[in-house]
Design a protein around this motif. Sequence first.
Motif, PDB file in Angstrom:
ATOM      1  N   PRO A 114     -14.521 -44.685  -9.778  1.00 17.31           N
ATOM      2  CA  PRO A 114     -14.786 -43.828  -8.593  1.00 17.31           C
ATOM      3  C   PRO A 114     -14.249 -42.544  -8.972  1.00 17.31           C
ATOM      4  CG  PRO A 114     -13.846 -45.695  -8.103  1.00 17.31           C
ATOM      5  CD  PRO A 114     -13.587 -45.874  -9.467  1.00 17.31           C
ATOM      6  N   ALA A 115     -14.615 -41.460  -8.519  1.00 19.44           N
ATOM      7  CA  ALA A 115     -14.475 -39.999  -8.748  1.00 19.44           C
ATOM      8  C   ALA A 115     -12.923 -39.907  -8.759  1.00 19.44           C
ATOM      9  CB  ALA A 115     -15.110 -39.032  -7.998  1.00 19.44           C
ATOM     10  N   ASP A 116     -12.223 -40.168  -7.656  1.00 22.14           N
ATOM     11  CA  ASP A 116     -10.792 -39.970  -7.827  1.00 22.14           C
ATOM     12  C   ASP A 116     -10.055 -40.724  -9.118  1.00 22.14           C
ATOM     13  OD1 ASP A 116     -11.195 -42.130  -6.676  1.00 22.14           O
ATOM     14  OD2 ASP A 116      -9.473 -42.233  -5.413  1.00 22.14           O
ATOM     15  N   ALA A 175     -11.404 -41.557 -11.873  1.00 23.22           N
ATOM     16  CA  ALA A 175     -12.142 -40.901 -13.186  1.00 23.22           C
ATOM     17  C   ALA A 175     -11.316 -39.471 -13.516  1.00 23.22           C
ATOM     18  CB  ALA A 175     -13.494 -40.556 -13.131  1.00 23.22           C
ATOM     19  N   ARG A 176     -10.924 -38.654 -12.392  1.00 24.16           N
ATOM     20  CA  ARG A 176     -10.109 -37.500 -12.346  1.00 24.16           C
ATOM     21  C   ARG A 176      -8.884 -37.824 -12.942  1.00 24.16           C
ATOM     22  NH1 ARG A 176     -10.433 -36.404  -7.715  1.00 24.16           N
ATOM     23  NH2 ARG A 176      -8.134 -36.950  -7.066  1.00 24.16           N
ATOM     24  N   LYS A 179     -15.068 -39.810 -17.082  1.00 25.83           N
ATOM     25  CA  LYS A 179     -16.223 -39.241 -16.258  1.00 25.83           C
ATOM     26  C   LYS A 179     -16.439 -40.233 -15.028  1.00 25.83           C
ATOM     27  CE  LYS A 179     -18.877 -37.046 -20.001  1.00 25.83           C
ATOM     28  NZ  LYS A 179     -20.089 -37.068 -20.947  1.00 25.83           N
ATOM     29  N   THR A 180     -16.905 -39.682 -13.981  1.00 26.94           N
ATOM     30  CA  THR A 180     -17.258 -40.528 -12.820  1.00 26.94           C
ATOM     31  C   THR A 180     -18.225 -41.602 -13.179  1.00 26.94           C
ATOM     32  OG1 THR A 180     -16.758 -39.049 -11.318  1.00 26.94           O
ATOM     33  CG2 THR A 180     -17.912 -40.752 -10.497  1.00 26.94           C
ATOM     34  N   GLY A 181     -18.206 -42.800 -13.116  1.00 22.54           N
ATOM     35  CA  GLY A 181     -19.201 -43.767 -13.430  1.00 22.54           C
ATOM     36  C   GLY A 181     -18.808 -44.238 -14.629  1.00 22.54           C
ATOM     37  N   ARG A 190     -17.590 -49.137 -12.275  1.00 27.83           N
ATOM     38  CA  ARG A 190     -17.896 -47.835 -12.591  1.00 27.83           C
ATOM     39  C   ARG A 190     -16.626 -47.004 -11.886  1.00 27.83           C
ATOM     40  NH1 ARG A 190     -20.799 -48.013 -17.191  1.00 27.83           N
ATOM     41  NH2 ARG A 190     -22.609 -49.282 -17.018  1.00 27.83           N
TER      42      ARG A 190
END
Length: 262
Positions: free
Chosen positions: A132-134, A136-137, A142-144, A130
Amino acid sequence: MSSAHSSSNSNPAHPATGGQSAGSSPTFSPLYQQIKALITQSLQSGEWRPGELIPSEIELANRFKVSQGTVRKAIDELSAENLVVRRQGKGTFVATHHEARAQFRFLRLKPDVGDAQYPENNIVEAKRLRAPADIARQLDIKTGDSVYFIKRIQSFGAAPTILEELWLPGAIFKGLSVERVLEYKGPMYALLETEFGIQMIRAVENIRAVVADESASSLLAVELNTPLLSVNRVSFTYGDKAVEVRRSLYVTNNHHYQNELS
């Protein structure tokens, strides 16, 4: 029929205007830039596949109802951007990651002595995760969301030199199996081009100096706290869509990072 071919029904000889708000002046696109955009649309749509010969300048001029010189100027820019490749006496071909010149476009680590060689790949880890936030950015997801994670070591002459982590969006590379990644020995971009039709056409890199932690020192066979070059790359395909995040650690004992500025 590709979007580029359909667009040629409108007369490109009339400069296109950009968005115009009250009190602003219209923006005009030079004719050759309009032809370049139409050819790029055909490349993006897959009308001409990587490695294929595209129509001649005369054929494209007839298609778009412009001069051969206008087409030549458009192709000059596409060639400078490595989207097409001119071959003397043969014509112009869609660039492909299977060519050595394309592989070295994205590998800027050069040997201090001798000619550049493509490294041997050793996959350390490959799995679905899934995002990670960084990550995904950077991939504009989307995160996940599902991503493919690949960790590998690249060696020159059996000397571990590059430790890489690759992150690929699962939605784009659906069907990419861990088994396929493990069995594949060639350039990763060539695999993604062949099996998914995705071409990396540009990348943005951030570079900084770091030192090897315990994991990196073990995998790269260097001492703890050895100076390394850290490179974070985001690669883009047509439409400026991010399709890969790559984090690399370079050993620069016998290599250096080389870039050409113009």
